[in-house]
Design a protein around this motif. Sequence first.
Motif, PDB file in Angstrom:
ATOM      1  N   THR A 153      -2.817  14.021   6.242  1.00 23.69           N
ATOM      2  CA  THR A 153      -1.810  12.957   6.105  1.00 23.69           C
ATOM      3  C   THR A 153      -2.437  11.569   6.023  1.00 23.69           C
ATOM      4  N   ALA A 154      -3.363  11.268   6.937  1.00 24.65           N
ATOM      5  CA  ALA A 154      -4.007   9.944   6.892  1.00 24.65           C
ATOM      6  C   ALA A 154      -4.811   9.785   5.612  1.00 24.65           C
ATOM      7  N   ALA A 155      -5.522  10.844   5.202  1.00 24.01           N
ATOM      8  CA  ALA A 155      -6.323  10.766   3.976  1.00 24.01           C
ATOM      9  C   ALA A 155      -5.443  10.543   2.753  1.00 24.01           C
ATOM     10  N   THR A 156      -4.312  11.232   2.698  1.00 22.76           N
ATOM     11  CA  THR A 156      -3.383  11.057   1.573  1.00 22.76           C
ATOM     12  C   THR A 156      -2.845   9.632   1.545  1.00 22.76           C
ATOM     13  N   THR A 157      -2.443   9.116   2.700  1.00 22.54           N
ATOM     14  CA  THR A 157      -1.918   7.752   2.764  1.00 22.54           C
ATOM     15  C   THR A 157      -2.970   6.745   2.322  1.00 22.54           C
ATOM     16  N   MET A 158      -4.226   6.996   2.657  1.00 20.90           N
ATOM     17  CA  MET A 158      -5.311   6.107   2.232  1.00 20.90           C
ATOM     18  C   MET A 158      -5.467   6.123   0.715  1.00 20.90           C
ATOM     19  N   ARG A 159      -5.419   7.322   0.121  1.00 25.76           N
ATOM     20  CA  ARG A 159      -5.547   7.386  -1.346  1.00 25.76           C
ATOM     21  C   ARG A 159      -4.372   6.702  -2.031  1.00 25.76           C
ATOM     22  N   LEU A 160      -3.168   6.895  -1.486  1.00 28.03           N
ATOM     23  CA  LEU A 160      -1.979   6.326  -2.110  1.00 28.03           C
ATOM     24  C   LEU A 160      -1.930   4.806  -2.006  1.00 28.03           C
ATOM     25  N   SER A 161      -2.642   4.236  -1.052  1.00 26.57           N
ATOM     26  CA  SER A 161      -2.584   2.781  -0.853  1.00 26.57           C
ATOM     27  C   SER A 161      -3.897   2.085  -1.152  1.00 26.57           C
ATOM     28  N   GLU A 162      -4.882   2.824  -1.630  1.00 23.70           N
ATOM     29  CA  GLU A 162      -6.227   2.263  -1.823  1.00 23.70           C
ATOM     30  C   GLU A 162      -6.248   1.056  -2.744  1.00 23.70           C
ATOM     31  N   ASN A 163      -5.416   1.052  -3.773  1.00 22.60           N
ATOM     32  CA  ASN A 163      -5.414  -0.069  -4.720  1.00 22.60           C
ATOM     33  C   ASN A 163      -5.079  -1.402  -4.057  1.00 22.60           C
ATOM     34  N   GLN A 184      -6.155   3.803  10.285  1.00 24.04           N
ATOM     35  CA  GLN A 184      -6.853   3.725   9.003  1.00 24.04           C
ATOM     36  C   GLN A 184      -6.309   2.596   8.136  1.00 24.04           C
ATOM     37  N   MET A 185      -5.008   2.337   8.217  1.00 18.70           N
ATOM     38  CA  MET A 185      -4.461   1.213   7.461  1.00 18.70           C
ATOM     39  C   MET A 185      -5.031  -0.107   7.972  1.00 18.70           C
ATOM     40  N   LEU A 186      -5.104  -0.256   9.291  1.00 22.72           N
ATOM     41  CA  LEU A 186      -5.693  -1.476   9.851  1.00 22.72           C
ATOM     42  C   LEU A 186      -7.154  -1.629   9.447  1.00 22.72           C
ATOM     43  N   LEU A 187      -7.892  -0.533   9.487  1.00 27.83           N
ATOM     44  CA  LEU A 187      -9.303  -0.579   9.113  1.00 27.83           C
ATOM     45  C   LEU A 187      -9.496  -1.035   7.670  1.00 27.83           C
ATOM     46  N   ASN A 188      -8.481  -0.808   6.841  1.00 28.80           N
ATOM     47  CA  ASN A 188      -8.587  -1.121   5.423  1.00 28.80           C
ATOM     48  C   ASN A 188      -7.702  -2.291   4.996  1.00 28.80           C
ATOM     49  N   GLY A 189      -7.338  -3.137   5.962  1.00 23.48           N
ATOM     50  CA  GLY A 189      -6.670  -4.383   5.622  1.00 23.48           C
ATOM     51  C   GLY A 189      -5.211  -4.261   5.245  1.00 23.48           C
ATOM     52  N   LEU A 190      -4.526  -3.242   5.780  1.00 25.72           N
ATOM     53  CA  LEU A 190      -3.092  -3.081   5.556  1.00 25.72           C
ATOM     54  C   LEU A 190      -2.401  -2.881   6.903  1.00 25.72           C
ATOM     55  N   HIS A 191      -1.079  -3.029   6.917  1.00 29.86           N
ATOM     56  CA  HIS A 191      -0.281  -2.701   8.096  1.00 29.86           C
ATOM     57  C   HIS A 191       0.487  -1.410   7.826  1.00 29.86           C
ATOM     58  N   PHE A 192       0.984  -0.807   8.906  1.00 25.79           N
ATOM     59  CA  PHE A 192       1.715   0.456   8.765  1.00 25.79           C
ATOM     60  C   PHE A 192       2.880   0.501   9.737  1.00 25.79           C
ATOM     61  N   ILE A 193       3.971   1.118   9.288  1.00 22.24           N
ATOM     62  CA  ILE A 193       5.085   1.483  10.161  1.00 22.24           C
ATOM     63  C   ILE A 193       5.594   2.839   9.698  1.00 22.24           C
TER      64      ILE A 193
END
Length: 357
Positions: free
Chosen positions: A229-239, A261-270
């Motif tokens: 799940t985390a890996a998929t979310t990372m791929r879907l938001s990588e751009n 993982q979102m925080l580590l990559n400069g995004l927020h998550f809910i």
Amino acid sequence: EDARKDERTKTKLNNGQNDAKTVMNLFLLFLPPAWITDTIKYTNLLLDDSDALNKKIDKGELLRFYGYMLALTLQDYLPLDKMWKRQQVAGTTAPPPCFGRFGMTQNRFMKLKSKLRFGPSDSASFDANPWCFVETLIDAWNKHMNEVIIPGWLLAPDESMIAWLGKVGLNDINKCPHRMFVRRKPEPLGVEIKATGDALSELILFMEIVKGKAEKIKPKYWNKENGATAATTMRLSENWFGTGRVVAGDSWFASVRTAEQMLLNGLHFIGDVKTGTSRFPLAYLKEHTHEENGSWATLTSTLDIDGEKKLVYAVSHRRGESVHGFVATCGTTLSGEAHKAYFEDMEERVMAPCYLL
């Protein structure tokens, strides 16, 4: 205090010379150029140019074919083989469809429909990727949307289904390499797509096929620690890494690991946490959430992100008899304004949620 300080930006078109003021211009803006070139390339391999029926297709005719396909989706009162009739079809009150008046004969349309190809279908390509004959469409869409759309502040990963009632199998363009059944979907049987949408414009920005056992190579970011799940979310938001946007996902995507993982990559998550409960205090939140509809409870903690402490929220919210848990990396624990909600029994109840966005 909200950890997110960025402006809630709106979606923008990166439309260049396209004024995007007409339906046709918008259609052409969103149409990936590679869809045209790849379809012409692989379809023409099956057309021998021996006569008018078998002539090779060009861009103009392909666009006309797309137009026919779109028009047919709006006509559900007649079968396909009746759409070229010049007289009124018996048993209907509709006027004659006369589809031939738009420049393509029925025989030519059926020929193109049977020969249309979007990617390679040779044995070497199939051995490398069972989805090679259609994944070119996905790749071209993802690349093109990243070029023509500047999404707003809120991104939404989700699932979608492409109906498939045909055969399942490998190395055959007439078969689906992997099919799923998801009961809750409007089209429950078919190919599942994980996608990211721009929440403000409702446009799909990025897609990937759920390949199941037909996945030959583990996808990017997948590992035992991240999980699927985390890996998929990372791929879907990588751009959009590093842009400070908010990724809002349902329970399939939501977990503390995804938020981290979102925080580590400069995004927020809910997200709504149901099954990904590792390190999430769901039982505690349920125990401390009052029985009144709309009641909520909050806990805060910190994650160590590259040596910096980042605030994370764990929030509960009662909806009827159920208590939902949310994980978020931005927002506020202040009470939101009360609003009315309707439940399955159609009873109106006042809700007073904690607003996280």
